[in-house]
Motif scaffolding. Structure first.
Motif, PDB file in Angstrom:
ATOM      1  N   LYS A 180       0.835  -1.214   0.000  1.00 13.90           N
ATOM      2  CA  LYS A 180       0.000   0.000   0.000  1.00 13.90           C
ATOM      3  C   LYS A 180       0.861   1.253   0.000  1.00 13.90           C
ATOM      4  CE  LYS A 180      -4.094  -1.965   2.101  1.00 13.90           C
ATOM      5  NZ  LYS A 180      -4.948  -2.060   3.287  1.00 13.90           N
ATOM      6  N   PRO A 184       1.069   2.116  -4.464  1.00 17.23           N
ATOM      7  CA  PRO A 184      -0.300   2.595  -4.222  1.00 17.23           C
ATOM      8  C   PRO A 184      -1.193   2.516  -5.461  1.00 17.23           C
ATOM      9  CG  PRO A 184       1.219   4.437  -4.330  1.00 17.23           C
ATOM     10  CD  PRO A 184       2.043   3.182  -4.349  1.00 17.23           C
ATOM     11  N   ASP A 185      -0.591   2.516  -6.638  1.00 15.50           N
ATOM     12  CA  ASP A 185      -1.393   2.478  -7.864  1.00 15.50           C
ATOM     13  C   ASP A 185      -1.801   1.066  -8.255  1.00 15.50           C
ATOM     14  OD1 ASP A 185      -1.088   5.225  -8.016  1.00 15.50           O
ATOM     15  OD2 ASP A 185       0.679   5.080  -9.313  1.00 15.50           O
ATOM     16  N   THR A 186      -1.316   0.063  -7.531  1.00 16.85           N
ATOM     17  CA  THR A 186      -1.629  -1.323  -7.865  1.00 16.85           C
ATOM     18  C   THR A 186      -3.028  -1.639  -7.356  1.00 16.85           C
ATOM     19  OG1 THR A 186       0.682  -1.879  -7.620  1.00 16.85           O
ATOM     20  CG2 THR A 186      -0.860  -3.699  -7.635  1.00 16.85           C
ATOM     21  N   SER A 187      -3.913  -1.970  -8.272  1.00 17.80           N
ATOM     22  CA  SER A 187      -5.293  -2.243  -7.873  1.00 17.80           C
ATOM     23  C   SER A 187      -5.477  -3.684  -7.409  1.00 17.80           C
ATOM     24  CB  SER A 187      -6.246  -1.959  -9.041  1.00 17.80           C
ATOM     25  OG  SER A 187      -5.901  -2.760 -10.153  1.00 17.80           O
TER      26      SER A 187
END
Length: 193
Positions: A180, A184-187
């Motif tokens: 996280k 942070p952009d990893t869904s």
């Protein structure tokens, strides 16, 4: 000549045991031979010591055996080789018959021994992935690896195993927390793409 009952009994029991062993020996050999792998048919895992060429030979043999089995069901299937875009010619469209399904069960698909070499990452991608790896290590995941700048060819089974291991690792609380922060952009934190 008089016979001692006790000695005759011992000899009889011993004689019966030896006779039974003598009779069962060939039977045991026959059963073990029949139950063991038939090298002429079983190619799964064969040639593991002979390198990629031997593994490709085992892969091709498995596919050829499948084609032969399918042809015995009345089809006109040909295995074209592992280096062709389509493995088989003459494979029917639509639903398979129970006989055809039996062939696929008898000759299950093997993973290709070597897949294409993964694309070499760009310098920019390597830099970004190294920053992510450093961030993950600094945030509680000390064994997070640096990216591989020169990926080697990999077989299908190993690739699946690595993906499963990565998914399991991404479920660990420390890894989720670090991801996280660092990604942070990893869904989808459980997948590998």
């Amino acid at each position: 000549m008089p016979i001692d009952g006790r000695r005759a009994g011992r000899r009889s029991r011993r004689g019966i045991r030896y006779a039974a062993l003598a009779a069962c020996g060939p039977l045991l050999v026959a059963v073990l031979t029949a139950c063991g792998p038939d090298k002429s048919e079983t190619t799964t895992g064969a040639a593991s010591d002979t390198g990629a060429a031997g593994l490709w030979d085992a892969y091709d043999k498995q596919k050829e055996n499948l084609a032969t089995c399918l042809n015995e069901t009345g089809l006109q299937v040909r295995y074209l080789g592992h280096d062709k875009l389509a493995d088989f010619s003459g494979m029917p469209e639509g639903d398979f018959t129970p006989e055809m399904i039996g062939c696929f069960e008898k000759w299950p698909a093997l993973d290709p021994p070597v897949m294409d070499t993964p694309e070499k990452p760009s310098e920019e991608r390597l830099r970004e992935d190294r920053e992510v790896a450093k961030c993950m290590r600094e945030n509680g995941v000390p064994d997070w690896p640096d990216p591989d700048p020169d990926p080697a060819p990999i077989d299908g089974a190993t690739l699946r195993r690595q993906k499963d291991e990565h998914k399991a690792k991404m479920q660990q609380p420390a890894v989720k927390a670090a991801a996280k922060i660092c990604m942070p952009d990893t869904s989808d934190l459980t997948g590998v793409g």
